[in-house]
Design a protein around this motif. Sequence first.
Motif, PDB file in Angstrom:
ATOM      1  N   ARG A 102      -7.707 -11.619  -0.003  1.00 52.09           N
ATOM      2  CA  ARG A 102      -8.659 -10.542  -0.229  1.00 52.09           C
ATOM      3  C   ARG A 102      -7.928  -9.298  -0.670  1.00 52.09           C
ATOM      4  N   LEU A 103      -8.362  -8.704  -1.754  1.00 52.95           N
ATOM      5  CA  LEU A 103      -7.704  -7.528  -2.315  1.00 52.95           C
ATOM      6  C   LEU A 103      -8.263  -6.275  -1.650  1.00 52.95           C
ATOM      7  N   VAL A 104      -7.747  -5.940  -0.456  1.00 57.19           N
ATOM      8  CA  VAL A 104      -8.200  -4.744   0.245  1.00 57.19           C
ATOM      9  C   VAL A 104      -7.099  -3.694   0.321  1.00 57.19           C
ATOM     10  N   CYS A 105      -5.904  -4.036  -0.124  1.00 57.58           N
ATOM     11  CA  CYS A 105      -4.812  -3.079  -0.206  1.00 57.58           C
ATOM     12  C   CYS A 105      -3.904  -3.508  -1.348  1.00 57.58           C
ATOM     13  N   SER A 106      -2.797  -2.798  -1.544  1.00 63.28           N
ATOM     14  CA  SER A 106      -1.996  -3.027  -2.744  1.00 63.28           C
ATOM     15  C   SER A 106      -1.434  -4.440  -2.832  1.00 63.28           C
ATOM     16  N   ASN A 107      -1.127  -5.057  -1.688  1.00 60.39           N
ATOM     17  CA  ASN A 107      -0.567  -6.410  -1.731  1.00 60.39           C
ATOM     18  C   ASN A 107      -1.490  -7.464  -1.145  1.00 60.39           C
ATOM     19  N   GLY A 108      -2.739  -7.082  -0.855  1.00 61.76           N
ATOM     20  CA  GLY A 108      -3.707  -8.076  -0.425  1.00 61.76           C
ATOM     21  C   GLY A 108      -3.632  -8.397   1.060  1.00 61.76           C
ATOM     22  N   LEU A 109      -4.610  -9.132   1.527  1.00 65.94           N
ATOM     23  CA  LEU A 109      -4.710  -9.563   2.914  1.00 65.94           C
ATOM     24  C   LEU A 109      -4.920 -11.067   2.931  1.00 65.94           C
ATOM     25  N   ARG A 110      -4.125 -11.758   3.727  1.00 69.66           N
ATOM     26  CA  ARG A 110      -4.227 -13.213   3.783  1.00 69.66           C
ATOM     27  C   ARG A 110      -4.735 -13.645   5.140  1.00 69.66           C
ATOM     28  N   ARG A 111      -5.730 -14.526   5.137  1.00 67.34           N
ATOM     29  CA  ARG A 111      -6.176 -15.147   6.374  1.00 67.34           C
ATOM     30  C   ARG A 111      -5.499 -16.499   6.489  1.00 67.34           C
ATOM     31  N   TRP A 112      -4.928 -16.750   7.664  1.00 67.41           N
ATOM     32  CA  TRP A 112      -4.238 -18.022   7.876  1.00 67.41           C
ATOM     33  C   TRP A 112      -4.533 -18.527   9.277  1.00 67.41           C
ATOM     34  N   GLU A 113      -4.740 -19.831   9.409  1.00 67.49           N
ATOM     35  CA  GLU A 113      -4.889 -20.494  10.697  1.00 67.49           C
ATOM     36  C   GLU A 113      -3.987 -21.717  10.698  1.00 67.49           C
ATOM     37  N   ARG A 114      -3.560 -22.132  11.900  1.00 69.10           N
ATOM     38  CA  ARG A 114      -2.696 -23.311  11.966  1.00 69.10           C
ATOM     39  C   ARG A 114      -3.388 -24.520  11.363  1.00 69.10           C
ATOM     40  N   GLU A 115      -4.714 -24.571  11.510  1.00 66.77           N
ATOM     41  CA  GLU A 115      -5.448 -25.691  10.931  1.00 66.77           C
ATOM     42  C   GLU A 115      -5.429 -25.659   9.406  1.00 66.77           C
ATOM     43  N   GLY A 116      -4.984 -24.514   8.851  1.00 69.75           N
ATOM     44  CA  GLY A 116      -4.931 -24.390   7.404  1.00 69.75           C
ATOM     45  C   GLY A 116      -3.711 -25.037   6.785  1.00 69.75           C
ATOM     46  N   ASP A 117      -2.777 -25.501   7.622  1.00 66.34           N
ATOM     47  CA  ASP A 117      -1.596 -26.173   7.080  1.00 66.34           C
ATOM     48  C   ASP A 117      -2.010 -27.429   6.329  1.00 66.34           C
ATOM     49  N   ILE A 118      -1.647 -27.507   5.072  1.00 66.24           N
ATOM     50  CA  ILE A 118      -1.926 -28.689   4.266  1.00 66.24           C
ATOM     51  C   ILE A 118      -0.748 -29.648   4.321  1.00 66.24           C
TER      52      ILE A 118
ATOM     53  N   ILE B 175     -17.010  -3.568  -2.625  1.00 68.93           N
ATOM     54  CA  ILE B 175     -16.271  -2.680  -3.525  1.00 68.93           C
ATOM     55  C   ILE B 175     -15.142  -2.025  -2.735  1.00 68.93           C
ATOM     56  N   THR B 176     -13.943  -1.963  -3.329  1.00 65.90           N
ATOM     57  CA  THR B 176     -12.832  -1.297  -2.660  1.00 65.90           C
ATOM     58  C   THR B 176     -13.016   0.220  -2.724  1.00 65.90           C
ATOM     59  N   LYS B 177     -12.184   0.956  -1.995  1.00 70.18           N
ATOM     60  CA  LYS B 177     -12.322   2.419  -1.926  1.00 70.18           C
ATOM     61  C   LYS B 177     -12.133   3.086  -3.278  1.00 70.18           C
ATOM     62  N   ASP B 178     -11.345   2.450  -4.142  1.00 76.35           N
ATOM     63  CA  ASP B 178     -11.135   3.043  -5.461  1.00 76.35           C
ATOM     64  C   ASP B 178     -12.107   2.502  -6.505  1.00 76.35           C
ATOM     65  N   GLY B 179     -13.162   1.804  -6.053  1.00 74.68           N
ATOM     66  CA  GLY B 179     -14.215   1.377  -6.957  1.00 74.68           C
ATOM     67  C   GLY B 179     -14.019   0.027  -7.601  1.00 74.68           C
ATOM     68  N   ARG B 180     -12.984  -0.684  -7.244  1.00 78.84           N
ATOM     69  CA  ARG B 180     -12.758  -2.005  -7.829  1.00 78.84           C
ATOM     70  C   ARG B 180     -13.538  -3.071  -7.049  1.00 78.84           C
ATOM     71  N   PRO B 181     -13.889  -4.190  -7.696  1.00 74.13           N
ATOM     72  CA  PRO B 181     -14.552  -5.277  -6.983  1.00 74.13           C
ATOM     73  C   PRO B 181     -13.641  -5.830  -5.888  1.00 74.13           C
ATOM     74  N   ASP B 182     -14.205  -6.091  -4.716  1.00 77.02           N
ATOM     75  CA  ASP B 182     -13.459  -6.654  -3.586  1.00 77.02           C
ATOM     76  C   ASP B 182     -13.775  -8.150  -3.513  1.00 77.02           C
ATOM     77  N   TYR B 183     -12.796  -8.972  -3.847  1.00 76.00           N
ATOM     78  CA  TYR B 183     -13.007 -10.407  -3.949  1.00 76.00           C
ATOM     79  C   TYR B 183     -12.412 -11.155  -2.761  1.00 76.00           C
ATOM     80  N   LEU B 184     -13.052 -12.244  -2.411  1.00 76.58           N
ATOM     81  CA  LEU B 184     -12.452 -13.275  -1.580  1.00 76.58           C
ATOM     82  C   LEU B 184     -12.029 -14.403  -2.512  1.00 76.58           C
TER      83      LEU B 184
END
Length: 215
Positions: A165-181, A132-141
């Motif tokens: 992941r919605l942990v702030c107003s514009n979200g958080l992105r996880r990226w790795e070089r191996e993630g390049d499609i 759950i985020t600080k403002d009570g919203r569901p925290d999704y991956l």
Amino acid sequence: TYNVDGPGTRDVPFELTDWAKGQMFGRLGMPAAYFKKAEYENPELVAQHFNYWAPRANDNVMLRSRVSPDLGVVRGVVSEKFSKLDNDMMVESLGKILHGHDEDYGIQDFYMDHKRAHLRITYYDMTRQVGITKDGRPDYLQVGMDIVNSEVGASSMNIIALIFRLVCSNGLRRWEREGDIFNQRHIYLKTHEFQSRMLESMSNGLHAEQELLEQ
């Protein structure tokens, strides 16, 4: 503003974007920062240099432009070998993949200017709640893709797998070089080959994204 004559242009004046001016100056060996500054102080000096070096250029260029009834805009000055993959082609290819699955995905972000377009898409069927985020919203991956394209040579065509992941107003992105499609410069490919490879990469990208989610 420069006059460009020829079929299809209807002999209208063309203006260059700041990005196109930098590309044009660079191709002629004219320091872009200096001549952009000189354009405001002494446009005759810039014209003198351009008119001297342009006829001496030993390569042809492709002008990526947009034309209206009375004014044209040159958005990019690229090599004649430039492989065109326009933003409407990119969206069309994405539409083919997502056809019939309108309830399964969402557009998280979209941005487009003269230089590049960026689209972020996430899939609802590969979404997990982790808290759950600080403002009570569901925290999704959420699994998704970042798609970046430039019609004027500002970047390669990139498709990147991501976890959003919605942990702030514009979200958080996880990226790795191996993630390049998919990472392809706009060169050495014909348009239909570019579209075909991008379409295949978007489809295969779901497997990479699922692995990121598991990690």
